[in-house]
Design a protein around this motif. Structure first.
Motif, PDB file in Angstrom:
ATOM      1  N   GLY A   1       0.799  -1.203   0.000  1.00 42.52           N
ATOM      2  CA  GLY A   1       0.000   0.000   0.000  1.00 42.52           C
ATOM      3  C   GLY A   1       0.829   1.247   0.000  1.00 42.52           C
ATOM      4  O   GLY A   1       1.980   1.232   0.327  1.00 42.52           O
ATOM      5  N   ALA A   2       0.223   2.354  -0.381  1.00 45.18           N
ATOM      6  CA  ALA A   2       0.820   3.662  -0.257  1.00 45.18           C
ATOM      7  C   ALA A   2      -0.295   4.632   0.061  1.00 45.18           C
ATOM      8  O   ALA A   2      -1.462   4.335  -0.148  1.00 45.18           O
ATOM      9  CB  ALA A   2       1.530   4.051  -1.542  1.00 45.18           C
ATOM     10  N   ALA A   3       0.050   5.812   0.561  1.00 46.00           N
ATOM     11  CA  ALA A   3      -0.984   6.685   1.083  1.00 46.00           C
ATOM     12  C   ALA A   3      -1.755   7.394  -0.010  1.00 46.00           C
ATOM     13  O   ALA A   3      -1.329   7.499  -1.140  1.00 46.00           O
ATOM     14  CB  ALA A   3      -0.345   7.723   2.004  1.00 46.00           C
ATOM     15  N   VAL A   4      -2.929   7.917   0.377  1.00 44.38           N
ATOM     16  CA  VAL A   4      -3.798   8.586  -0.573  1.00 44.38           C
ATOM     17  C   VAL A   4      -3.119   9.838  -1.102  1.00 44.38           C
ATOM     18  O   VAL A   4      -2.604  10.656  -0.338  1.00 44.38           O
ATOM     19  CB  VAL A   4      -5.134   8.961   0.101  1.00 44.38           C
ATOM     20  N   ALA A   5      -3.093  10.023  -2.408  1.00 43.37           N
ATOM     21  CA  ALA A   5      -2.436  11.181  -3.026  1.00 43.37           C
ATOM     22  C   ALA A   5      -3.234  12.437  -2.745  1.00 43.37           C
ATOM     23  O   ALA A   5      -4.449  12.452  -2.823  1.00 43.37           O
ATOM     24  CB  ALA A   5      -2.323  10.964  -4.531  1.00 43.37           C
ATOM     25  N   ALA A   6      -2.530  13.509  -2.455  1.00 36.05           N
ATOM     26  CA  ALA A   6      -3.184  14.796  -2.285  1.00 36.05           C
ATOM     27  C   ALA A   6      -3.524  15.375  -3.655  1.00 36.05           C
ATOM     28  O   ALA A   6      -2.918  15.036  -4.651  1.00 36.05           O
ATOM     29  CB  ALA A   6      -2.260  15.750  -1.528  1.00 36.05           C
ATOM     30  N   ASP A   7      -4.503  16.287  -3.685  1.00 27.46           N
ATOM     31  CA  ASP A   7      -4.846  16.924  -4.944  1.00 27.46           C
ATOM     32  C   ASP A   7      -3.668  17.728  -5.474  1.00 27.46           C
ATOM     33  O   ASP A   7      -3.436  17.789  -6.669  1.00 27.46           O
ATOM     34  CB  ASP A   7      -6.060  17.844  -4.754  1.00 27.46           C
ATOM     35  N   ASN A   8      -2.941  18.359  -4.594  1.00 24.91           N
ATOM     36  CA  ASN A   8      -1.745  19.094  -4.998  1.00 24.91           C
ATOM     37  C   ASN A   8      -0.578  18.134  -5.047  1.00 24.91           C
ATOM     38  O   ASN A   8      -0.289  17.430  -4.097  1.00 24.91           O
ATOM     39  CB  ASN A   8      -1.456  20.211  -3.973  1.00 24.91           C
ATOM     40  N   ALA A   9       0.117  18.101  -6.183  1.00 21.72           N
ATOM     41  CA  ALA A   9       1.190  17.122  -6.387  1.00 21.72           C
ATOM     42  C   ALA A   9       2.327  17.309  -5.405  1.00 21.72           C
ATOM     43  O   ALA A   9       3.131  16.403  -5.208  1.00 21.72           O
ATOM     44  CB  ALA A   9       1.720  17.223  -7.814  1.00 21.72           C
ATOM     45  N   PHE A  10       2.436  18.456  -4.784  1.00 23.06           N
ATOM     46  CA  PHE A  10       3.571  18.704  -3.898  1.00 23.06           C
ATOM     47  C   PHE A  10       3.114  18.986  -2.473  1.00 23.06           C
ATOM     48  O   PHE A  10       3.757  19.720  -1.720  1.00 23.06           O
ATOM     49  CB  PHE A  10       4.431  19.839  -4.476  1.00 23.06           C
TER      50      PHE A  10
ATOM     51  N   ARG B   1      -6.700   0.745   7.748  1.00 23.41           N
ATOM     52  CA  ARG B   1      -6.146   0.987   9.078  1.00 23.41           C
ATOM     53  C   ARG B   1      -4.923   1.889   9.032  1.00 23.41           C
ATOM     54  O   ARG B   1      -4.683   2.675   9.961  1.00 23.41           O
ATOM     55  CB  ARG B   1      -5.801  -0.362   9.717  1.00 23.41           C
ATOM     56  N   VAL B   2      -4.131   1.779   7.971  1.00 25.58           N
ATOM     57  CA  VAL B   2      -2.872   2.538   7.910  1.00 25.58           C
ATOM     58  C   VAL B   2      -2.925   3.657   6.879  1.00 25.58           C
ATOM     59  O   VAL B   2      -1.894   4.207   6.496  1.00 25.58           O
ATOM     60  CB  VAL B   2      -1.672   1.608   7.636  1.00 25.58           C
ATOM     61  N   ASN B   3      -4.132   3.997   6.427  1.00 22.77           N
ATOM     62  CA  ASN B   3      -4.326   5.105   5.492  1.00 22.77           C
ATOM     63  C   ASN B   3      -3.575   4.896   4.178  1.00 22.77           C
ATOM     64  O   ASN B   3      -2.894   5.791   3.676  1.00 22.77           O
ATOM     65  CB  ASN B   3      -3.893   6.433   6.133  1.00 22.77           C
ATOM     66  N   ALA B   4      -3.688   3.691   3.616  1.00 28.21           N
ATOM     67  CA  ALA B   4      -2.995   3.353   2.385  1.00 28.21           C
ATOM     68  C   ALA B   4      -3.921   3.487   1.184  1.00 28.21           C
ATOM     69  O   ALA B   4      -5.143   3.499   1.320  1.00 28.21           O
ATOM     70  CB  ALA B   4      -2.452   1.927   2.461  1.00 28.21           C
ATOM     71  N   LYS B   5      -3.312   3.540   0.006  1.00 30.40           N
ATOM     72  CA  LYS B   5      -4.086   3.574  -1.236  1.00 30.40           C
ATOM     73  C   LYS B   5      -3.608   2.530  -2.238  1.00 30.40           C
ATOM     74  O   LYS B   5      -4.390   1.750  -2.739  1.00 30.40           O
ATOM     75  CB  LYS B   5      -4.032   4.957  -1.879  1.00 30.40           C
ATOM     76  N   TRP B   6      -2.309   2.526  -2.566  1.00 28.28           N
ATOM     77  CA  TRP B   6      -1.810   1.668  -3.641  1.00 28.28           C
ATOM     78  C   TRP B   6      -1.375   0.314  -3.114  1.00 28.28           C
ATOM     79  O   TRP B   6      -0.665   0.222  -2.116  1.00 28.28           O
ATOM     80  CB  TRP B   6      -0.626   2.345  -4.338  1.00 28.28           C
ATOM     81  N   MET B   7      -1.781  -0.747  -3.804  1.00 25.59           N
ATOM     82  CA  MET B   7      -1.498  -2.111  -3.387  1.00 25.59           C
ATOM     83  C   MET B   7      -0.699  -2.805  -4.496  1.00 25.59           C
ATOM     84  O   MET B   7      -1.202  -2.978  -5.602  1.00 25.59           O
ATOM     85  CB  MET B   7      -2.799  -2.884  -3.175  1.00 25.59           C
ATOM     86  N   THR B   8       0.516  -3.207  -4.212  1.00 24.27           N
ATOM     87  CA  THR B   8       1.349  -3.813  -5.249  1.00 24.27           C
ATOM     88  C   THR B   8       1.033  -5.290  -5.424  1.00 24.27           C
ATOM     89  O   THR B   8       0.880  -6.017  -4.458  1.00 24.27           O
ATOM     90  CB  THR B   8       2.837  -3.658  -4.911  1.00 24.27           C
ATOM     91  N   VAL B   9       0.942  -5.724  -6.672  1.00 25.67           N
ATOM     92  CA  VAL B   9       0.656  -7.119  -6.998  1.00 25.67           C
ATOM     93  C   VAL B   9       1.762  -7.689  -7.875  1.00 25.67           C
ATOM     94  O   VAL B   9       2.158  -7.085  -8.866  1.00 25.67           O
ATOM     95  CB  VAL B   9      -0.696  -7.241  -7.737  1.00 25.67           C
ATOM     96  N   VAL B  10       2.266  -8.854  -7.505  1.00 29.17           N
ATOM     97  CA  VAL B  10       3.191  -9.643  -8.318  1.00 29.17           C
ATOM     98  C   VAL B  10       2.449 -10.914  -8.724  1.00 29.17           C
ATOM     99  O   VAL B  10       2.128 -11.732  -7.865  1.00 29.17           O
ATOM    100  CB  VAL B  10       4.478  -9.985  -7.546  1.00 29.17           C
TER     101      VAL B  10
END
Length: 308
Positions: free
Chosen positions: A15-24, A136-145
């Protein structure tokens, strides 16, 4: 813990966290020792000599030094209470969650390319469990192999099986705003997913906003080279980057990859398109002890010092 230690025994969801609307957004605090332009994400243990063994102390050290993300492949194996404590502290520090790996999943023995229902069920159950951890950990992206080749089947049939399974996984993730990012790897020639163009093709076949590419620069240098060229060609499907120099899979400046140029390309294009990426530091330290940790920070300061 590096992904090569998991791919033999897990499917690898992260997972990775939710992206903000502002890229920076989520930039280092003004008091941080380094004001990095990109969102670099260390893992626990990378700074344990200077920060101590405790995960909360390590998070504080990361943020104090300008690292605004975190990767933790073993997150799903942590007690719920510890997961919640990590998420709470990361929120306080303004950090974003990166990679974690599910503790049970497919591998070479139950690859998605085989098209077998029992293997697909393992993958889908992994997606369902990972959703709960991601929340639970405020994630967004889930990597799959997807696992290994099924060499008794034509490659097109294998690709169709993988696409079918990933579509079903995307159906689980999409209602929660989650995205699985497919990671082509170089650990073994038996792995089904090997290049960015192959991964791009599969993402287009799945045709879901919940299925994108994790572009691991270390693995892609080994498998295909022409890094900026291939990042450019597959850019529309990339949602996540990981870092490691080649040879050795250590920090930037220790191998042959010109990370300053790559970071500049990602920064410039992200700024133009108002996008945001976590840059996962999925590599080891080239030197041991506190001196090695200082050297690692210095390498990122150097590689991030591109002109804007």
């Amino acid at each position: 813990m590096l992904r090569r230690n998991f791919v033999k025994s897990t499917l690898g969801l992260a997972g990775a966290a939710v992206a903000a609307d502002n890229a920076f957004a989520n930039q280092p605090a003004p008091t941080a020792k380094n004001q990095f332009k990109l969102k670099y994400a260390p893992h626990f243990g990378m700074f344990q000599n200077k920060a101590g063994k405790g995960v909360i102390d390590q998070l504080k050290f990361m943020a104090d030094n300008g690292f605004m993300g975190l990767e933790d492949n073993g997150m799903m194996g942590r007690p719920v209470q510890e997961q919640e404590a990590i998420a709470k502290e990361m929120t306080r520090l303004g950090m974003e969650m990166g990679v974690f790996v599910v503790d049970k999943g497919g591998n070479g023995a139950n690859t998605l390319a085989a098209g077998k229902q029992e293997y697909i069920d393992i993958f889908l159950n992994g997606c369902k469990k990972a959703v709960e951890v991601a929340k639970r950990v405020n994630a967004k992206w889930m990597t799959v192999v997807p696992g290994d080749f099924e060499r008794n089947l034509p490659i097109g049939v294998q690709t169709g099986h993988v696409i079918d399974a990933l579509r079903r996984g995307a159906e689980i993730l999409e209602p929660h705003g989650l995205v699985m990012v497919l990671e082509p790897l170089s650990d073994s020639p038996n792995l089904f997913l090997r290049t960015s163009e192959q991964t791009y093709e599969i993402c287009r076949g799945v045709n879901s906003k919940s299925c994108k590419i994790l572009y691991d620069i270390y693995h892609m240098q080994k498998n295909e080279g022409r890094l900026i060229y291939n990042i450019d060609k597959t850019w529309s499907e990339i949602d996540y980057f990981q870092i490691g120099d080649e040879p050795g899979r250590k920090e930037p400046t220790t191998g042959e990859i010109n990370y300053k140029n790559i970071f500049k390309y990602i920064y410039d294009r992200s700024k133009k398109e108002n996008k945001s990426f976590i840059m996962g530091m999925e590599h080891g330290n080239s030197q041991t002890g506190a001196e090695g940790e200082d050297a690692l920070i210095k390498a990122y300061v150097e590689s991030d010092a591109f002109k804007v």
